[in-house]
Design a protein around this motif. Sequence first.
Motif, mmCIF file in Angstrom:
data_model
loop_
_atom_site.group_PDB
_atom_site.id
_atom_site.type_symbol
_atom_site.label_atom_id
_atom_site.label_comp_id
_atom_site.label_asym_id
_atom_site.label_seq_id
_atom_site.Cartn_x
_atom_site.Cartn_y
_atom_site.Cartn_z
ATOM 1 N N SER A 8 1.764 1.301 -2.820
ATOM 2 C CA SER A 8 1.130 -0.027 -2.815
ATOM 3 C C SER A 8 1.031 -0.583 -1.402
ATOM 4 C CB SER A 8 1.918 -0.988 -3.701
ATOM 5 O OG SER A 8 1.953 -0.543 -5.035
ATOM 6 N N ILE A 311 -8.638 -8.261 -5.748
ATOM 7 C CA ILE A 311 -8.190 -7.022 -6.398
ATOM 8 C C ILE A 311 -9.281 -6.466 -7.312
ATOM 9 C CG2 ILE A 311 -6.483 -6.017 -7.952
ATOM 10 C CD1 ILE A 311 -4.471 -8.047 -6.938
ATOM 11 N N LEU A 315 -11.647 -2.775 -7.156
ATOM 12 C CA LEU A 315 -11.419 -1.731 -8.156
ATOM 13 C C LEU A 315 -12.530 -0.691 -8.167
ATOM 14 C CD1 LEU A 315 -9.884 -3.463 -11.317
ATOM 15 C CD2 LEU A 315 -8.799 -1.934 -9.664
ATOM 16 N N ARG A 318 -12.101 1.684 -5.534
ATOM 17 C CA ARG A 318 -10.869 2.470 -5.634
ATOM 18 C C ARG A 318 -10.818 3.338 -6.898
ATOM 19 N NH1 ARG A 318 -6.163 -1.733 -5.043
ATOM 20 N NH2 ARG A 318 -4.909 0.173 -4.857
ATOM 21 N N MET A 322 -7.962 6.027 -7.874
ATOM 22 C CA MET A 322 -7.173 6.046 -9.110
ATOM 23 C C MET A 322 -7.308 7.390 -9.831
ATOM 24 S SD MET A 322 -5.794 3.152 -8.908
ATOM 25 C CE MET A 322 -6.055 1.660 -7.964
ATOM 26 N N MET A 339 -1.050 -1.769 -9.672
ATOM 27 C CA MET A 339 -1.791 -3.030 -9.587
ATOM 28 C C MET A 339 -0.854 -4.244 -9.681
ATOM 29 S SD MET A 339 -5.048 -2.383 -9.208
ATOM 30 C CE MET A 339 -4.407 -1.186 -8.038
ATOM 31 N N GLU A 342 0.996 -4.651 -6.407
ATOM 32 C CA GLU A 342 0.140 -5.232 -5.367
ATOM 33 C C GLU A 342 0.029 -6.743 -5.538
ATOM 34 O OE1 GLU A 342 -3.642 -3.518 -4.677
ATOM 35 O OE2 GLU A 342 -2.878 -1.468 -4.392
ATOM 36 N N SER A 343 -0.141 -7.204 -6.784
ATOM 37 C CA SER A 343 -0.179 -8.652 -7.049
ATOM 38 C C SER A 343 1.126 -9.308 -6.640
ATOM 39 C CB SER A 343 -0.457 -8.903 -8.536
ATOM 40 O OG SER A 343 -1.676 -8.344 -8.924
ATOM 41 N N GLY A 401 -2.211 -10.635 -12.314
ATOM 42 C CA GLY A 401 -2.280 -9.232 -11.923
ATOM 43 C C GLY A 401 -2.447 -8.290 -13.098
ATOM 44 N N PRO A 404 -6.487 -7.045 -13.481
ATOM 45 C CA PRO A 404 -6.956 -5.827 -12.800
ATOM 46 C C PRO A 404 -6.125 -4.595 -13.175
ATOM 47 C CG PRO A 404 -5.797 -7.250 -11.259
ATOM 48 C CD PRO A 404 -5.988 -8.046 -12.515
ATOM 49 N N ALA A 405 -4.835 -4.789 -13.474
ATOM 50 C CA ALA A 405 -3.999 -3.651 -13.857
ATOM 51 C C ALA A 405 -4.496 -3.033 -15.163
ATOM 52 C CB ALA A 405 -2.542 -4.092 -13.995
ATOM 53 N N ALA A 408 -7.750 -1.130 -14.444
ATOM 54 C CA ALA A 408 -7.468 0.156 -13.790
ATOM 55 C C ALA A 408 -6.871 1.148 -14.784
ATOM 56 C CB ALA A 408 -6.505 -0.068 -12.617
#
Length: 421
Positions: A8, A311, A315, A318, A322, A339, A342-343, A401, A404-405, A408
């Motif tokens: 991260s 974020i 995505l 990224r 991933m 994710m 990172e948050s 968070g 986005p997690a 992903a």
Amino acid sequence: MTSIWSLSLKSLKNRRISALLTILSIAVSVALLLGVERIRVEAKNSFTSSLSGTDLIVGARSSPLNLLLYSSFHIGNATNNITWETYQELASDPAVAWTIPIALGDSHREFRVMGSNQTLFKEFRYGDEQSLSFKDGAAFSKLYDAVIGSTVAQQLGYTVGQKVILSHGVESSGLQDHDDKPFQISGILEPTGTPLDKVILVSLEGIEALHIDWRNGAPPIAAFSVSAEKAAAMQLKPESITAYYVGLKSRIAAFRYQRKVNDFKQEALTAILPGVALQELWQLVGSAEKALLVISIMVVLAGLTGMLTTILSSLNERRREMAILRSVGARPVHIFSLMIIESLIYAIAGTLLGFAMLYGLLLLIQPIAQSALGLYLPISTPGIFELYLASGVIGCSLLLGVIPAWRAYKNSLADGLTIRI
């Protein structure tokens, strides 16, 4: 888990510019939220500590809030005065331990002048039961002695022994100078963080000497004026005062004494409990406090939304990253955790930077706030509520968070490896 944290941090380092901007936006919003809370708490403490040892305040018939403001914080004016005879009669009550009479109505270069007696220096308490102390000099002992607050000395550059000319009235325009009776500074008080920092203290007899040849608020005619020397030779006694503070032998007698004053037949008077009047004051400004807090929270949410946008917008860029992680053995839960972490890094870094910005601002504005507003902002460790607010910011960032997690997590390996034309 250690490898996910390391991954991260490396990922954020690769996107350092957007990451730093996101952290800065969170930091600014956190600093604003904590700053509003710090000012709210310290403003309340400053008001409350101004009269820590006073049981009652007595003045002419008025609303409790108006009496509190003009007698303690020198905001506004009294509706009337109290005769000296009435004051002496009420002050002689067996339940009274001490009284501090005050006389207002004069000023010097926009600073209020307050007449009182030696009891002020012996019995007055502020803050944590602190008594008044002197930075230089001593209390007034002569008719034309004056004691000045720390802010007065700092802003006007006055020192002990210097002569000052007081003025009749408190308005900025139309003042009449008492230039025939100059006062000499005998002492300078240590800073108190109370309205006394911005006051010039003189004796009640000194106030009487200033107005001995005035009639109905008008300056004296030259032929009937009384010189400073003649006034000093007289046996001066105050005719009236503006208000007085009361210290009781036992606080159990507070309501009885308050009722006695409020029912006094000879004059229309009001006695207030400072703590009760302060609560009334905070009820009036409570709506403004809540509005400021809500605005600050909205700013924090805006900062966190910026983090979410950053974020989410990254995505798509990224997805291949991933997919590669998935192809080398990373499980979906690892992508989800990446994710979330990172948050969390954004929130913790932004919150810590926000605290740093808060204390930096406090260092800058502390002397300005104390001199201009009489508000002392101590640089102390964060309070419990401030820590709760910081924890709330971090908690909200974790909740945001998840969005986005989850996205992903749902992105497939095949979608990430597909070459888009």
